[in-house]
Write an enzyme that holds these catalytic residues in place. Structure first.
Site, PDB file in Angstrom:
ATOM      1  N   ASP A 157      -0.908 -18.374   4.151  1.00 48.24           N
ATOM      2  CA  ASP A 157      -1.930 -19.275   3.595  1.00 48.24           C
ATOM      3  C   ASP A 157      -2.374 -20.299   4.644  1.00 48.24           C
ATOM      4  OD1 ASP A 157       0.772 -19.620   2.976  1.00 48.24           O
ATOM      5  OD2 ASP A 157       0.397 -21.210   1.545  1.00 48.24           O
ATOM      6  N   LYS A 214       4.947 -14.414   4.669  1.00 48.65           N
ATOM      7  CA  LYS A 214       5.195 -15.319   3.527  1.00 48.65           C
ATOM      8  C   LYS A 214       6.702 -15.340   3.269  1.00 48.65           C
ATOM      9  CE  LYS A 214       3.518 -17.948   0.242  1.00 48.65           C
ATOM     10  NZ  LYS A 214       2.696 -19.142   0.428  1.00 48.65           N
ATOM     11  N   ASP A 259      -5.182  -6.449   5.937  1.00 43.07           N
ATOM     12  CA  ASP A 259      -6.441  -5.977   5.356  1.00 43.07           C
ATOM     13  C   ASP A 259      -7.357  -7.184   5.100  1.00 43.07           C
ATOM     14  OD1 ASP A 259      -8.332  -4.395   4.220  1.00 43.07           O
ATOM     15  OD2 ASP A 259      -7.162  -3.809   2.464  1.00 43.07           O
ATOM     16  N   TYR A 290       0.820  -1.210   0.000  1.00 40.10           N
ATOM     17  CA  TYR A 290       0.000   0.000   0.000  1.00 40.10           C
ATOM     18  C   TYR A 290       0.860   1.268   0.000  1.00 40.10           C
ATOM     19  CZ  TYR A 290      -4.085  -2.937   0.975  1.00 40.10           C
ATOM     20  OH  TYR A 290      -5.080  -3.868   0.897  1.00 40.10           O
ATOM     21  N   ASP A 334     -10.790  -8.882   7.559  1.00 44.20           N
ATOM     22  CA  ASP A 334     -12.160  -9.111   7.068  1.00 44.20           C
ATOM     23  C   ASP A 334     -12.558 -10.560   7.337  1.00 44.20           C
ATOM     24  OD1 ASP A 334     -12.231  -6.485   6.059  1.00 44.20           O
ATOM     25  OD2 ASP A 334     -13.417  -7.115   4.323  1.00 44.20           O
TER      26      ASP A 334
END
Ligand code: NAI
Length: 332
Positions: free
Chosen positions: A204, A171, A228, A124, A232
């Site tokens: 993951d 990751k 982000d 971002y 959610d």
């Protein structure tokens, strides 16, 4: 003391849920001077800029800011007001708790975890360019300084709340340099908090584990994009976006807003669930060290859900925003 609170109504359902939340905050009896300011599409329409300089200055000066969601066009148009606000005011920590509410229909009970999201860099950073037609690059920036700052915030949150474990989500097996740096920095910071357990999990696998057993996590710290998405997901584990609060915190300012967006599909109908912003206001009261007022609002919201007769449409009920707020006020 009179608190100076900037209020940004925002777009879509924003004005509806911010007005609802202001009514609740006024009922606490605290002395609040509301400073209304524009941002998002509403600001673009009114003054020609989605994040006017006056709004930015007011947020920096106020005791705190209560913000409604602001719309961002996808793939075109102006840059996200949220990203700009977080970067310009160095609101480096995005704090997103996911806690089950009594009586709310959801897959799990007694979920109580926190997502701590790095809020200023990662993918971002806003550094995108077209190399040649048909090829674009986006830079995923990770710095040791921002990684250390967010890791400390996660551990300090765990310590303050008596939580037992911090998990670094990353990751680093593929993004060896960037997430390698993030993971290494989290590990180093963990050494200063010996009473709090530390582990790490690849993003993951973390997504899968969260869906199977959310009780396996306590505080999760991660970079911007992962945070982000994961926040959610965790909102979905405790009943959906209508219930998920958040805080954007820096050393000089703090902005409290719901995780959800402007929900254009239900805007203007008076049926939005204001809980997410009301619970964000509870986080704001705790930030202002108004613990009694925070407890009073939070307990009232939980009592309304426990009773179960007043629920908005996103949770299968028929109540309007106003009816829900009246029920919370009655409990207070
Ligand atoms: P959204 O969160 O606005 O809506 C997703 C779904 O959840 C919709 O079906 C909506 O009706 C429902 N929903 C969301 N909040 C609700 C509430 N309080 N009560 C009842 N139902 C609710 O996400 P979407 O549609 O992807 O984004 C719409 C706009 O919001 C976009 O312009 C996006 O950029 C912006 N946005 C702004 C955010 C912010 O200002 N913090 C955060 C996320 C999105």
């Amino acid at each position: 003391m009179t608190y100076q609170i900037v209020v940004i109504p925002g777009d879509g359902i924003g004005p509806e849920v911010t007005a609802a939340t202001q009514r609740i905050l006024e009922a606490t009896g605290l002395s609040i001077q509301w400073l209304p300011h524009l941002a998002g599409q509403a600001a673009l329409d009114a003054v020609g800029h989605p994040l006017p300089a006056e709004t930015l200055a007011a947020v920096q000066k106020a005791n705190a800011t209560l913000k409604g969601p602001t719309a961002t066009p996808s793939g075109t148009g102006f840059r996200s007001v949220n990203v700009e606000l977080r970067q310009k005011l160095r609101l480096y920590a995005n704090y997103r708790p996911a806690r089950s509410l009594p009586g709310v229909p959801s897959r799990y009970e007694n979920v109580d975890l926190v997502v701590v999201r790095e809020n200023t860099e990662g993918l971002y950073s806003g550094l995108e360019h077209e190399v040649v037609p048909g090829v674009v690059e986006s830079l995923r920036v990770v710095t040791e300084q921002a990684s250390e700052r967010i890791a400390r915030f996660a551990f300090e949150t765990a310590r303050r709340q008596g939580r037992k474990r911090v998990t670094c989500v990353h990751k680093a097996n593929i993004l060896k340099l960037s997430d390698g740096l993030f993971l290494r920095t989290c590990r180093r910071v963990a050494e200063s908090f010996p009473e709090i357990a530390f582990d790490d999990c690849i993003i993951d696998a973390a997504a899968m584990k969260l869906v199977i057993n959310p009780h396996a996590f306590d505080v999760m710290v991660m970079e911007n994009l992962f945070g982000d998405i994961v926040s959610d997901l965790t909102a979905g584990l405790v009943g959906g976006l209508g219930l998920a609060p958040s805080a954007n915190v820096g050393d000089e300012a703090a902005v409290f807003e719901a995780v959800h967006g402007s929900a254009p599909d239900i805007a203007g109908k008076g049926i939005a669930n204001p809980t997410a912003l009301i619970l964000s206001a509870v986080l704001m009261l705790r930030y202002l060290r108004e613990r009694a007022a925070a407890d009073r609002v939070e307990n009232a919201v939980r009592a309304v859900f426990a009773r179960g007769d007043v629920r908005t449409g996103d949770l299968g009920g028929k109540a309007t925003t106003e009816q829900f707020v009246n029920a919370v006020l009655a409990e207070m």
